[in-house]
Design a protein around this motif. Structure first.
Motif, PDB file in Angstrom:
ATOM      1  N   ALA A 243       0.852  -1.192   0.000  1.00 46.78           N
ATOM      2  CA  ALA A 243       0.000   0.000   0.000  1.00 46.78           C
ATOM      3  C   ALA A 243       0.890   1.246   0.000  1.00 46.78           C
ATOM      4  O   ALA A 243       1.135   1.856   1.040  1.00 46.78           O
ATOM      5  CB  ALA A 243      -0.933  -0.007   1.199  1.00 46.78           C
ATOM      6  N   VAL A 244       1.368   1.603  -1.163  1.00 48.53           N
ATOM      7  CA  VAL A 244       2.248   2.763  -1.327  1.00 48.53           C
ATOM      8  C   VAL A 244       1.424   3.935  -1.847  1.00 48.53           C
ATOM      9  O   VAL A 244       0.655   3.783  -2.800  1.00 48.53           O
ATOM     10  CB  VAL A 244       3.393   2.445  -2.306  1.00 48.53           C
ATOM     11  CG1 VAL A 244       4.285   3.663  -2.519  1.00 48.53           C
ATOM     12  CG2 VAL A 244       4.222   1.261  -1.796  1.00 48.53           C
ATOM     13  N   GLU A 277       6.713   8.377   2.068  1.00 52.18           N
ATOM     14  CA  GLU A 277       5.440   8.363   2.791  1.00 52.18           C
ATOM     15  C   GLU A 277       4.963   6.944   3.096  1.00 52.18           C
ATOM     16  O   GLU A 277       4.253   6.730   4.090  1.00 52.18           O
ATOM     17  CB  GLU A 277       4.400   9.167   2.018  1.00 52.18           C
ATOM     18  CG  GLU A 277       4.764  10.644   1.957  1.00 52.18           C
ATOM     19  CD  GLU A 277       3.680  11.522   1.380  1.00 52.18           C
ATOM     20  OE1 GLU A 277       2.500  11.114   1.395  1.00 52.18           O
ATOM     21  OE2 GLU A 277       4.019  12.633   0.910  1.00 52.18           O
ATOM     22  N   TYR A 278       5.330   5.997   2.270  1.00 53.06           N
ATOM     23  CA  TYR A 278       5.030   4.592   2.604  1.00 53.06           C
ATOM     24  C   TYR A 278       5.628   4.234   3.956  1.00 53.06           C
ATOM     25  O   TYR A 278       5.024   3.484   4.732  1.00 53.06           O
ATOM     26  CB  TYR A 278       5.604   3.686   1.512  1.00 53.06           C
ATOM     27  CG  TYR A 278       5.623   2.210   1.881  1.00 53.06           C
ATOM     28  CD1 TYR A 278       4.468   1.444   1.798  1.00 53.06           C
ATOM     29  CD2 TYR A 278       6.805   1.591   2.295  1.00 53.06           C
ATOM     30  CE1 TYR A 278       4.488   0.087   2.135  1.00 53.06           C
ATOM     31  CE2 TYR A 278       6.836   0.248   2.632  1.00 53.06           C
ATOM     32  CZ  TYR A 278       5.675  -0.505   2.549  1.00 53.06           C
ATOM     33  OH  TYR A 278       5.707  -1.840   2.888  1.00 53.06           O
ATOM     34  N   TRP A 279       6.812   4.780   4.244  1.00 57.14           N
ATOM     35  CA  TRP A 279       7.478   4.501   5.511  1.00 57.14           C
ATOM     36  C   TRP A 279       7.035   5.447   6.631  1.00 57.14           C
ATOM     37  O   TRP A 279       7.639   5.475   7.705  1.00 57.14           O
ATOM     38  CB  TRP A 279       8.990   4.572   5.339  1.00 57.14           C
ATOM     39  CG  TRP A 279       9.557   3.485   4.482  1.00 57.14           C
ATOM     40  CD1 TRP A 279      10.146   3.621   3.257  1.00 57.14           C
ATOM     41  CD2 TRP A 279       9.594   2.087   4.786  1.00 57.14           C
ATOM     42  NE1 TRP A 279      10.549   2.396   2.777  1.00 57.14           N
ATOM     43  CE2 TRP A 279      10.219   1.433   3.694  1.00 57.14           C
ATOM     44  CE3 TRP A 279       9.159   1.321   5.872  1.00 57.14           C
ATOM     45  CZ2 TRP A 279      10.420   0.053   3.656  1.00 57.14           C
ATOM     46  CZ3 TRP A 279       9.359  -0.065   5.839  1.00 57.14           C
ATOM     47  CH2 TRP A 279       9.979  -0.680   4.748  1.00 57.14           C
ATOM     48  N   PRO A 329      13.528  11.510   9.475  1.00 61.50           N
ATOM     49  CA  PRO A 329      13.997  10.840  10.695  1.00 61.50           C
ATOM     50  C   PRO A 329      14.055   9.320  10.559  1.00 61.50           C
ATOM     51  O   PRO A 329      13.077   8.684  10.125  1.00 61.50           O
ATOM     52  CB  PRO A 329      12.951  11.260  11.743  1.00 61.50           C
ATOM     53  CG  PRO A 329      12.412  12.562  11.247  1.00 61.50           C
ATOM     54  CD  PRO A 329      12.410  12.438   9.745  1.00 61.50           C
ATOM     55  N   GLY A 330      15.203   8.769  10.917  1.00 63.80           N
ATOM     56  CA  GLY A 330      15.354   7.325  10.941  1.00 63.80           C
ATOM     57  C   GLY A 330      15.334   6.643   9.599  1.00 63.80           C
ATOM     58  O   GLY A 330      15.159   5.415   9.528  1.00 63.80           O
ATOM     59  N   ILE A 352       9.299  -4.134   1.055  1.00 62.57           N
ATOM     60  CA  ILE A 352      10.141  -3.013   0.651  1.00 62.57           C
ATOM     61  C   ILE A 352       9.843  -2.654  -0.801  1.00 62.57           C
ATOM     62  O   ILE A 352      10.186  -3.418  -1.718  1.00 62.57           O
ATOM     63  CB  ILE A 352      11.635  -3.363   0.804  1.00 62.57           C
ATOM     64  CG1 ILE A 352      11.957  -3.732   2.254  1.00 62.57           C
ATOM     65  CG2 ILE A 352      12.512  -2.216   0.321  1.00 62.57           C
ATOM     66  CD1 ILE A 352      13.355  -4.285   2.450  1.00 62.57           C
ATOM     67  N   PRO A 353       9.185  -1.514  -1.071  1.00 61.38           N
ATOM     68  CA  PRO A 353       8.988  -1.088  -2.457  1.00 61.38           C
ATOM     69  C   PRO A 353      10.316  -0.658  -3.063  1.00 61.38           C
ATOM     70  O   PRO A 353      11.244  -0.263  -2.353  1.00 61.38           O
ATOM     71  CB  PRO A 353       8.014   0.087  -2.335  1.00 61.38           C
ATOM     72  CG  PRO A 353       8.198   0.596  -0.943  1.00 61.38           C
ATOM     73  CD  PRO A 353       8.629  -0.571  -0.101  1.00 61.38           C
ATOM     74  N   VAL A 354      10.407  -0.731  -4.386  1.00 61.04           N
ATOM     75  CA  VAL A 354      11.672  -0.478  -5.091  1.00 61.04           C
ATOM     76  C   VAL A 354      11.432   0.540  -6.197  1.00 61.04           C
ATOM     77  O   VAL A 354      10.538   0.359  -7.030  1.00 61.04           O
ATOM     78  CB  VAL A 354      12.236  -1.783  -5.685  1.00 61.04           C
ATOM     79  CG1 VAL A 354      13.556  -1.514  -6.403  1.00 61.04           C
ATOM     80  CG2 VAL A 354      12.422  -2.843  -4.597  1.00 61.04           C
TER      81      VAL A 354
END
Length: 456
Positions: A243-244, A277-279, A329-330, A352-354
């Protein structure tokens, strides 16, 4: 729909000319038929070598001149005392300023792959009034040495106290050259390779300010991907889709043309913003205060501004995009190459999206509706049939960003290093280049997937 590509096009032309490449000079590799496709296929393993320095031990193993390793949850390198001072004239502002500096030089890394190309990337924060320079020096396979090449002068900001982040043109010793963000052997067909290299990191600050950049990660991908128009087919693995967030670059056409002519060329920062934003990271309201409030998705404008390379005159500098993502951050980010679509599937399956780079004619990618000499998109999943699910920013609006591309077409377009352009001439392909963005704290599955590539 494309990133700015003039200098990447020059790289392809230079390499082709040096090798005497013509349409008949490089044989295409026969495509594997259905009976030969297999799960886990990858080209010969000795194609890509990753080496990144990020641990407290890593920083202490280098040669420091005024820098200091800082321990903690996120070990880094800082400027502890000036090793000297120098004047620097920013070619993009014309301002000459004095700067204090200190440096760190990595140990010599002997690549497992004697390389034709090297791409560095770094993760850092530079408060206003500070910046960093990244350089590479190496040893050729004939035991002679390269000069020190500048791979980037970078600041996370672009205020009055900052330099303008920039690549450096016209760097060559007649055997290798730097093309925007890529070190490349000028004549790979002649057999010369880069056997080993060091990276040098120089931290700058305003004299007497006591400020310091902080660098958390630096390293490089070295590769020797052979000339190939096609790659063998791989068999699909299990389906998964992440879900990106979906953003279209084309909704920003005409906005802020000072950054690579506006949204029509913002595929790289748009893709970067989707994955940031996915993260769970995004710019603050204060960060976005400069954007016209009438513009939708102001964070895409923000990403374009803060990935912009003032020499390249575009937002498609690969390491600058990774560095932008790592300002959150991070977050960590690297530029690398993958050897196969199977490796990409393993990353997506781990969550992990690429972000991938590719070039193609309109008729080569069914459903794209465009052709490009250089474009970034984000692979977010695979269908049960193994087709590629991509968030393609070259879409009319955000809803249209999700695309499904035929596996065999997409795989070949992304992994090839040679192709025919619209004029029928041989041009370059990126050979599996991608961006990988990931947070400090990883699940075991994500850590395993990244470690398998040598990124961690």
């Amino acid at each position: 729909m494309t990133s700015s590509t003039p200098r990447r096009t020059l790289l392809a032309a230079a390499l082709a000319a040096a090798a005497g490449t013509a349409a008949t000079a490089v044989p295409a590799v026969a495509s594997a038929g259905p009976g030969t496709a297999r799960r886990g296929h990858a080209p010969a393993p000795g194609l890509v070598d990753n080496r990144f320095w990020s641990s407290y031990t890593d920083w202490r193993c280098g040669t420091a001149d005024g820098t200091k390793a800082v321990p903690g949850d996120r070990p880094g390198l800082v400027l502890a005392r000036p090793a000297g001072s120098a004047d620097h004239t920013d070619p993009h502002t014309g301002r000459t300023s004095a700067w204090e500096y200190a440096s760190w030089t990595s140990p010599v890394h002997t690549s497992t792959v004697p390389a034709t190309e090297v791409i560095a990337s770094w993760n850092a924060r530079t408060p206003p009034g500070t910046w960093i320079q990244v350089e590479l020096s190496g040893t050729y396979s004939d035991s002679t040495a390269t000069p020190w090449y500048v791979l980037g002068r970078w600041a996370s900001g672009d205020g009055e106290e900052d330099i303008r982040r920039t690549s450096v043109d016209d760097q060559t010793d007649g055997r290798s050259s730097v093309w925007t963000d890529t070190f490349a052997i000028d004549d790979p067909a002649g057999g010369l390779r880069l056997r080993a290299y060091r990276l040098r990191l120089t931290l700058y600050r305003k004299p007497g300010s006591g400020l310091t950049p902080t660098v958390w990660r630096i390293g490089a991908m070295a590769s020797d991907v052979p000339d190939r128009f096609t790659v063998p087919a791989s068999a699909p693995g299990p389906a998964r889709e992440l879900a990106v967030p979906r953003y279209s670059q084309n909704t920003h056409v005409g906005q802020y043309p000072e950054y690579d002519n506006g949204g029509e060329a913002w595929c790289s920062p748009t893709s970067s913003q989707m994955v940031v934003e996915y993260w769970g990271r995004r710019p603050t309201a204060e960060d976005l205060a400069w954007v016209d409030p009438a513009f939708a998705d102001p964070q895409v404008c923000h990403a374009a501004r803060f990935t912009y390379d003032h020499q390249y005159e575009g937002c498609g500098n690969w390491p600058f995009n990774a560095a932008y993502a790592a300002t959150y951050p991070g977050m960590n980010a690297v530029v690398t190459r993958l050897r196969s679509l199977t490796e990409l599937e393993d990353l997506v399956r781990a969550g992990i999206p690429v972000i991938t780079s590719q070039s193609f004619l309109k008729e080569e990618l069914t459903g794209a509706g465009y052709g490009t000499s250089g474009h970034l998109m984000t692979v977010v999943g695979f269908t049960p049939d193994g087709d590629v699910v991509a968030n393609d920013p070259a879409s009319p609006d955000n809803e249209a960003v999700r695309r499904v591309y035929r596996r065999r077409e997409w795989e070949n377009i992304w992994l090839r290093t040679k192709r025919y352009n619209a004029s029928g001439k041989v041009a370059s392909g990126t050979g599996g280049v991608c961006y990988l963005y990931f947070p400090d704290h990883l699940s075991p599955a994500r850590r395993k997937a990244l470690a398998a590539l040598g990124v961690l």
